[in-house]
Design a protein around this motif. Sequence first.
Motif, PDB file in Angstrom:
ATOM      1  N   ILE A  27      11.350  12.022 -25.167  1.00  0.00           N
ATOM      2  CA  ILE A  27      10.100  12.081 -25.144  1.00  0.00           C
ATOM      3  C   ILE A  27       9.477  10.730 -24.735  1.00  0.00           C
ATOM      4  N   PRO A  28       9.191  10.757 -23.417  1.00  0.00           N
ATOM      5  CA  PRO A  28       8.698   9.494 -22.760  1.00  0.00           C
ATOM      6  C   PRO A  28       7.887   8.518 -23.222  1.00  0.00           C
ATOM      7  N   ASN A  29       7.040   8.935 -24.152  1.00  0.00           N
ATOM      8  CA  ASN A  29       5.906   8.048 -24.756  1.00  0.00           C
ATOM      9  C   ASN A  29       6.403   7.645 -26.177  1.00  0.00           C
ATOM     10  N   LEU A  30       7.547   7.951 -26.610  1.00  0.00           N
ATOM     11  CA  LEU A  30       7.872   7.741 -27.902  1.00  0.00           C
ATOM     12  C   LEU A  30       8.046   6.241 -28.194  1.00  0.00           C
ATOM     13  N   ARG A  31       8.447   5.341 -27.208  1.00  0.00           N
ATOM     14  CA  ARG A  31       8.543   3.779 -27.617  1.00  0.00           C
ATOM     15  C   ARG A  31       7.211   3.421 -27.908  1.00  0.00           C
ATOM     16  N   ASP A  32       5.990   3.719 -26.948  1.00  0.00           N
ATOM     17  CA  ASP A  32       4.742   3.442 -27.306  1.00  0.00           C
ATOM     18  C   ASP A  32       4.533   3.719 -28.509  1.00  0.00           C
ATOM     19  N   TYR A  33       4.880   4.880 -28.957  1.00  0.00           N
ATOM     20  CA  TYR A  33       4.394   5.445 -30.257  1.00  0.00           C
ATOM     21  C   TYR A  33       4.789   4.610 -31.612  1.00  0.00           C
ATOM     22  N   LEU A  34       6.088   4.308 -31.357  1.00  0.00           N
ATOM     23  CA  LEU A  34       7.048   3.364 -32.402  1.00  0.00           C
ATOM     24  C   LEU A  34       6.229   2.174 -32.432  1.00  0.00           C
ATOM     25  N   LYS A  35       5.796   1.436 -31.317  1.00  0.00           N
ATOM     26  CA  LYS A  35       5.217   0.181 -31.483  1.00  0.00           C
ATOM     27  C   LYS A  35       3.855   0.260 -32.062  1.00  0.00           C
ATOM     28  N   HIS A  36       3.231   1.381 -31.678  1.00  0.00           N
ATOM     29  CA  HIS A  36       1.954   1.477 -32.367  1.00  0.00           C
ATOM     30  C   HIS A  36       2.083   1.747 -33.687  1.00  0.00           C
ATOM     31  N   ALA A  37       2.988   2.435 -34.312  1.00  0.00           N
ATOM     32  CA  ALA A  37       3.232   2.454 -35.974  1.00  0.00           C
ATOM     33  C   ALA A  37       3.179   1.216 -36.407  1.00  0.00           C
ATOM     34  N   LEU A  38       3.700   0.261 -35.582  1.00  0.00           N
ATOM     35  CA  LEU A  38       4.184  -1.072 -36.416  1.00  0.00           C
ATOM     36  C   LEU A  38       2.577  -1.758 -36.580  1.00  0.00           C
ATOM     37  N   THR A  39       1.432  -1.178 -36.160  1.00  0.00           N
ATOM     38  CA  THR A  39       0.217  -1.729 -36.280  1.00  0.00           C
ATOM     39  C   THR A  39      -0.118  -1.274 -37.520  1.00  0.00           C
ATOM     40  N   ARG A  40       0.462  -0.408 -38.269  1.00  0.00           N
ATOM     41  CA  ARG A  40       0.060   0.101 -39.731  1.00  0.00           C
ATOM     42  C   ARG A  40       0.433  -0.909 -40.863  1.00  0.00           C
ATOM     43  N   PRO A  41      -0.085  -1.376 -41.787  1.00  0.00           N
ATOM     44  CA  PRO A  41       0.169  -2.564 -42.538  1.00  0.00           C
ATOM     45  C   PRO A  41       1.574  -1.883 -43.226  1.00  0.00           C
ATOM     46  N   SER A  42       1.570  -0.838 -44.011  1.00  0.00           N
ATOM     47  CA  SER A  42       2.653  -0.103 -44.533  1.00  0.00           C
ATOM     48  C   SER A  42       3.921  -0.321 -43.910  1.00  0.00           C
ATOM     49  N   ILE A  43       3.804   0.048 -42.650  1.00  0.00           N
ATOM     50  CA  ILE A  43       5.098   0.143 -41.740  1.00  0.00           C
ATOM     51  C   ILE A  43       5.426  -1.107 -41.422  1.00  0.00           C
ATOM     52  N   GLU A  44       4.623  -2.161 -41.099  1.00  0.00           N
ATOM     53  CA  GLU A  44       4.782  -3.442 -40.883  1.00  0.00           C
ATOM     54  C   GLU A  44       5.731  -4.031 -41.976  1.00  0.00           C
ATOM     55  N   ARG A  45       5.168  -3.826 -43.186  1.00  0.00           N
ATOM     56  CA  ARG A  45       5.792  -4.404 -44.295  1.00  0.00           C
ATOM     57  C   ARG A  45       7.373  -3.655 -44.584  1.00  0.00           C
ATOM     58  N   ALA A  46       7.379  -2.249 -44.143  1.00  0.00           N
ATOM     59  CA  ALA A  46       8.711  -1.839 -44.366  1.00  0.00           C
ATOM     60  C   ALA A  46       9.779  -2.305 -43.343  1.00  0.00           C
ATOM     61  N   ASP A  47       8.836  -2.701 -42.085  1.00  0.00           N
ATOM     62  CA  ASP A  47       9.925  -3.337 -40.876  1.00  0.00           C
ATOM     63  C   ASP A  47      10.208  -4.624 -41.452  1.00  0.00           C
TER      64      ASP A  47
END
Length: 236
Positions: free
Chosen positions: A200-220
Amino acid sequence: MQSLGGRLPGLQLGGRMRQPVRLFGTPLSNYYNKVKIALIELERPFTEVLHLPGEQWPDKGSPSGKIPFLETADGFIYESQAIVEYLEDTTPNHSCHPASAMEKARCRELIQTIELYIELPARRLYPAAFWGRPFQQNLADDVLQEISHGLRILGRRALFSPWIGGNNFTHADAASWTHLTTVSNALRALKQPDVLSEGIPNLRDYLKHALTRPSIERADNDLRQAWHNRNQKTTS
């Protein structure tokens, strides 16, 4: 390990009856983080209790001995998806499920696709990738084939526009970030091909975008801190 005590009382928040819960497990677990993100997104009051897998029911709340499990006013719940659905059912006016029945079904499809066809086969590599067990390339080759097959299935449903199911963040995004990040880290640790980006070529961009979500940023952030703490213990 703190005592579980008796049943937890209900808690009145913002005019609504809300139940405080306790999440048992470790941020090193992707399934733990899936539940943690749901708790944050649904604005549920919760505390985290560090608990490693292996303890058996009834003393610690999980008949399988696995994590995560949740202590609620109604009792203990184990299995991450059952926990997420319980939280949805008991959280008024908040939801990370889509509105329509078909969209909810699509959300659950995505979660199961990732967990059954990508994360489950990849789990066979975790002992070598994360816990210092011997590495077998023939095993890795088999796992890579299974992951690639799962990615083809996922690619037929995932939209990434910008979230995995479309315009809105859902529980499928929590599952995809936690699981796909874990799989990616395992492959990188074992110096294996990046089949995720190839599939899935755009998967890396998606995972980076997910980190803009505060809940995911906290989990990370909590995940990184947990690995840091573990590495310090193993080197001291």
